[in-house]
Design a protein around this motif. Structure first.
Motif, PDB file in Angstrom:
ATOM      1  N   VAL A 139       0.829  -1.208   0.000  1.00  0.00           N
ATOM      2  CA  VAL A 139       0.000   0.000   0.000  1.00  0.00           C
ATOM      3  C   VAL A 139       0.860   1.253   0.000  1.00  0.00           C
ATOM      4  N   ARG A 140       1.970   1.232   0.738  1.00  0.00           N
ATOM      5  CA  ARG A 140       2.826   2.425   0.787  1.00  0.00           C
ATOM      6  C   ARG A 140       3.368   2.766  -0.593  1.00  0.00           C
ATOM      7  N   ASN A 183       2.048   1.478  -3.700  1.00  0.00           N
ATOM      8  CA  ASN A 183       1.100   1.429  -4.810  1.00  0.00           C
ATOM      9  C   ASN A 183      -0.290   1.945  -4.484  1.00  0.00           C
ATOM     10  N   GLY A 184      -0.541   2.334  -3.234  1.00  0.00           N
ATOM     11  CA  GLY A 184      -1.873   2.752  -2.850  1.00  0.00           C
ATOM     12  C   GLY A 184      -2.732   1.560  -2.451  1.00  0.00           C
ATOM     13  N   TRP A 185      -3.969   1.862  -2.073  1.00  0.00           N
ATOM     14  CA  TRP A 185      -4.878   0.815  -1.593  1.00  0.00           C
ATOM     15  C   TRP A 185      -5.351  -0.051  -2.747  1.00  0.00           C
ATOM     16  N   THR A 196       2.595   8.877  -0.423  1.00  0.00           N
ATOM     17  CA  THR A 196       2.618   7.898  -1.506  1.00  0.00           C
ATOM     18  C   THR A 196       1.307   7.143  -1.611  1.00  0.00           C
ATOM     19  N   PHE A 197       0.477   7.208  -0.573  1.00  0.00           N
ATOM     20  CA  PHE A 197      -0.862   6.637  -0.620  1.00  0.00           C
ATOM     21  C   PHE A 197      -1.803   7.561   0.125  1.00  0.00           C
TER      22      PHE A 197
END
Length: 404
Positions: A261-262, A264-266, A335-336
């Motif tokens: 997640v950090r 690439n996001g959720w 980043t997310f």
């Protein structure tokens, strides 16, 4: 003298790039400090930083060309001395220099803020994607979900009447609640669900009991996603031992620290469903002391949250939407996109007040809290969710995505 091409390129690279003067689209904005998340507000003929309070506190500014006019004082503009004067006077013209989604406004510095968000009071909305990511959806959340008087005792007998919910965890799940705020305290029997402590609580419920209900629900409903927020008053070993007694827990736990997640996001909801990992566990305990080894994440690393109370059980409510944690404003991003926990309840539950408050939750979410956080609430946390329009508010928020 002629310079070689390589030297010329090097000299060009050394010339500083001066940000271009930008034109702000005409409209009404909140001027929001990047560091604190506080809003610039007019007070008399001066300006100060205040907690975000929608249209109730002279915090809305009409940006037209180079001028910043307060919507509550037509014809009066912010000038370079940070006072309010007629827009026709000298010193009311400003420069706006874009810096990503932030703005440098040379000369506009107050309360330690030197860089600003210009957040539209009515942000453009996009239709909800067919397969949204976790941070694009909103979940109905039960504040003090355990304090329901159905599953067991949660306080000393005389205090058991102050219920935040009126239905047990199993019924809450059936009714569409997908976020559960739970207080846990350490006893000789393990981690128990009590409000303020387990002394004098006759028959408290164990954490493992409610988590087992949730895990069993997820097994029976493979498309559902649930989040549990622990107000955590137990040691890490006691918590680990409690979690180890929940059958099937580890197979459904979603760990953002291991899921990228950090970087690439959720993930999308379909990706979470395909993996089977559909339960998030957060703790407010600091330091976390290795709780992540059990799959329990420290909440402040992954979420933002507004202040927990709108005031006393009766009387007018404080609708200001500001951070619960001073070091982490609601506007925090990186980043997310952190998940946004929006609290909408009072100090003490009182049914008539709750009914009234829950009927106004959509307005507070959309006109106060979304602009304050620059993101849509991920969790709408309420008392007595069945009273009034909490579910309807969640349904409305899930028809669009919010992007300032």
């Amino acid at each position: 003298m002629r310079y070689p091409a390589a030297v010329l390129l090097m000299l060009i690279a050394l010339v500083p790039v001066v940000p271009a003067h930008a034109v702000v689209a005409e409209g009404i904005y909140y001027l929001q400090g990047v560091t604190s998340g506080l809003h610039l507000a007019q007070t008399g003929n001066s300006v100060v930083l205040h907690r975000p309070e929608g249209d109730l506190d002279h915090q809305q500014w009409w940006v037209r060309g180079e001028r910043i006019e307060n919507t509550d004082s037509p014809g009066s503009c912010l000038n370079r001395s940070l006072t309010i004067t007629p827009c026709t006077t000298d010193g009311t013209a400003w420069e706006f220099v874009a810096a990503g989604d932030q703005w440098d406004i040379p000369g506009l510095a107050t309360g330690g803020e030197t860089r600003w968000y210009l957040t539209p009071i009515s942000s453009p909305r996009l239709p909800m994607p067919a397969d949204p990511t976790l941070d694009q959806v909103t979940f109905l959340t039960a504040h003090n979900a355990f304090a329901n008087g159905v599953d067991g005792d949660f306080a000393a007998p005389i205090l058991n009447i102050a219920r935040n919910q009126t239905r047990g965890i199993t019924r809450q799940l059936a009714d569409g609640v997908r976020g559960f705020m739970i207080d846990i305290h350490e006893t000789p029997q393990g981690a128990m669900l009590c409000h303020g402590g387990c002394d004098w609580v006759p028959h408290p419920v164990a954490l493992r009991t409610d988590l087992q209900r949730i895990v069993d629900f997820l097994a029976a409903h493979p498309s559902e996603i649930v989040t549990v927020f622990l107000q955590d008053g137990v040691s890490a070993p006691v918590l680990g031992a409690e979690l180890a007694r929940v059958q099937g827990l580890q197979s459904v736990l979603f760990r953002p620290d291991q899921a990228g997640v950090r970087e690439n996001g959720w993930p999308t909801l379909s990706a979470m469903r395909a993996s089977g990992r559909r339960l998030l566990l957060f703790t407010d305990r600091y330091p976390p002391d290795g709780r992540d080894s059990y799959g329990v994440m420290y909440q402040r690393e992954w979420t933002v949250e507004n202040y927990w109370s709108m005031g006393g059980p009766i009387g007018s409510a404080d609708w200001a939407c500001y951070t619960r944690w001073d070091e982490r404003p609601l506007t925090a991003t990186g980043t997310f996109q952190p998940l946004f926990v929006m609290n909408h309840f009072r100090d003490i539950p009182f049914p008539i007040t709750i009914y009234n408050d829950n009927g106004k939750i959509a307005r507070r979410a959309e006109q106060f809290c979304q602009p304050a956080a620059r993101k849509k609430p991920s969790y709408l946390a309420v008392d007595m969710y069945e009273l009034s329009k909490a579910s309807a508010a969640v349904a409305t928020l899930n028809t669009y995505t919010y992007r300032p």
